[in-house]
Design a protein around this motif. Sequence first.
Motif, PDB file in Angstrom:
ATOM      1  N   GLU A  74       0.809  -1.216   0.000  1.00  0.00           N
ATOM      2  CA  GLU A  74       0.000   0.000   0.000  1.00  0.00           C
ATOM      3  C   GLU A  74       0.847   1.272   0.000  1.00  0.00           C
ATOM      4  O   GLU A  74       0.428   2.299  -0.539  1.00  0.00           O
ATOM      5  CB  GLU A  74      -0.919   0.013   1.228  1.00  0.00           C
ATOM      6  N   ASN A  75       2.028   1.235   0.628  1.00  0.00           N
ATOM      7  CA  ASN A  75       2.823   2.463   0.721  1.00  0.00           C
ATOM      8  C   ASN A  75       4.123   2.407  -0.080  1.00  0.00           C
ATOM      9  O   ASN A  75       4.916   3.352  -0.042  1.00  0.00           O
ATOM     10  CB  ASN A  75       3.139   2.791   2.181  1.00  0.00           C
ATOM     11  N   ALA A  76       4.348   1.325  -0.807  1.00  0.00           N
ATOM     12  CA  ALA A  76       5.627   1.164  -1.526  1.00  0.00           C
ATOM     13  C   ALA A  76       5.842   2.282  -2.532  1.00  0.00           C
ATOM     14  O   ALA A  76       6.982   2.753  -2.717  1.00  0.00           O
ATOM     15  CB  ALA A  76       5.660  -0.196  -2.223  1.00  0.00           C
ATOM     16  N   ARG A  77       4.768   2.741  -3.193  1.00  0.00           N
ATOM     17  CA  ARG A  77       4.925   3.788  -4.209  1.00  0.00           C
ATOM     18  C   ARG A  77       5.410   5.097  -3.590  1.00  0.00           C
ATOM     19  O   ARG A  77       6.133   5.865  -4.221  1.00  0.00           O
ATOM     20  CB  ARG A  77       3.608   4.002  -4.958  1.00  0.00           C
ATOM     21  N   PHE A  78       5.009   5.366  -2.345  1.00  0.00           N
ATOM     22  CA  PHE A  78       5.438   6.589  -1.685  1.00  0.00           C
ATOM     23  C   PHE A  78       6.914   6.517  -1.287  1.00  0.00           C
ATOM     24  O   PHE A  78       7.634   7.519  -1.373  1.00  0.00           O
ATOM     25  CB  PHE A  78       4.580   6.845  -0.446  1.00  0.00           C
ATOM     26  N   VAL A  81       9.131   6.996  -4.572  1.00  0.00           N
ATOM     27  CA  VAL A  81       9.245   8.398  -5.035  1.00  0.00           C
ATOM     28  C   VAL A  81       8.500   9.262  -4.011  1.00  0.00           C
ATOM     29  O   VAL A  81       7.312   9.569  -4.176  1.00  0.00           O
ATOM     30  CB  VAL A  81       8.651   8.580  -6.445  1.00  0.00           C
ATOM     31  N   PRO A  82       9.146   9.689  -2.935  1.00  0.00           N
ATOM     32  CA  PRO A  82       8.438  10.378  -1.853  1.00  0.00           C
ATOM     33  C   PRO A  82       8.150  11.854  -2.115  1.00  0.00           C
ATOM     34  O   PRO A  82       7.224  12.412  -1.500  1.00  0.00           O
ATOM     35  CB  PRO A  82       9.386  10.228  -0.662  1.00  0.00           C
ATOM     36  N   LEU A  83       8.897  12.501  -2.998  1.00  0.00           N
ATOM     37  CA  LEU A  83       8.772  13.958  -3.138  1.00  0.00           C
ATOM     38  C   LEU A  83       7.353  14.413  -3.492  1.00  0.00           C
ATOM     39  O   LEU A  83       6.838  15.346  -2.859  1.00  0.00           O
ATOM     40  CB  LEU A  83       9.769  14.476  -4.178  1.00  0.00           C
ATOM     41  N   PRO A  84       6.676  13.816  -4.471  1.00  0.00           N
ATOM     42  CA  PRO A  84       5.331  14.312  -4.802  1.00  0.00           C
ATOM     43  C   PRO A  84       4.348  14.239  -3.642  1.00  0.00           C
ATOM     44  O   PRO A  84       3.586  15.177  -3.407  1.00  0.00           O
ATOM     45  CB  PRO A  84       4.895  13.406  -5.966  1.00  0.00           C
TER      46      PRO A  84
END
Length: 249
Positions: A74-78, A81-84
């Motif tokens: 659920e949080n792997a995408r964040f 790439v955390p900046l957005p």
Amino acid sequence: MTDESLTGHPRSPQSPRSGRSVDDRNTAGSSAGASSTRADWLVPAALIVLGAVPVIAGAVRLTELTGGAEITPENARFFAVPLPVVLHILSAVLYGVLGAFQFAPGFRRRRPGWHRVAGRVLVPCGLVVALSGLWMTLLYPRPVGDGDLLAGFRLLFGSAMVLCIVLGFSAIRRRDVARHRAWMMRGYAIGLGAGTQALTHLPWFLIFGTPGEFPRALLVAAGWVINLAVAEWIIRGRSAVRPRTRLSS
């Protein structure tokens, strides 16, 4: 002879029209002013409360990213790439809280410089909220439960938020205050959609449980639609009152 010469007591100053004493009028004016001040802060307070749920969710997400939380599907995408998402959360919190104070007319009248300074912060914050949301919709992997319809709604309302802010900024550059207020109110309504979406989801969760892909898309869209409907009602109400005010003056 005056009443004072008959009674030996000075008469209370009175208004020649109403007969009310000056003290009574001052007391009434103070009470009315206090009530007006309290009422002036009801809308900003309500808007801040409405935005509390996404603010809390954003704080939890930032804590995960900065605290080394376990990476899950659920949080792997964040984490990748955390900046957005960081820019989205920080700008959304500032946009929601700072924007709420623009709905206190008495405060704006007492501090006209505040409105202009806050506006210079709110415009870039609102654009960052919308553009980062569009970026995440287009480039982040979709979580489970998010389908094409929901992605389409996010692209539609995110683009509409950018358009509203740009049109509002252009209007104030032309010194068109009425259109500036209307477009900025619409943009703020879209930006505060996450708070209303929590309310639209709550009855479904309580009755049916976790919504599927299609009802989730409709519940998310309903939050934006409700906010825009309320904003449009306020805008049109102001437009209807303004001509009557000019005619009566």
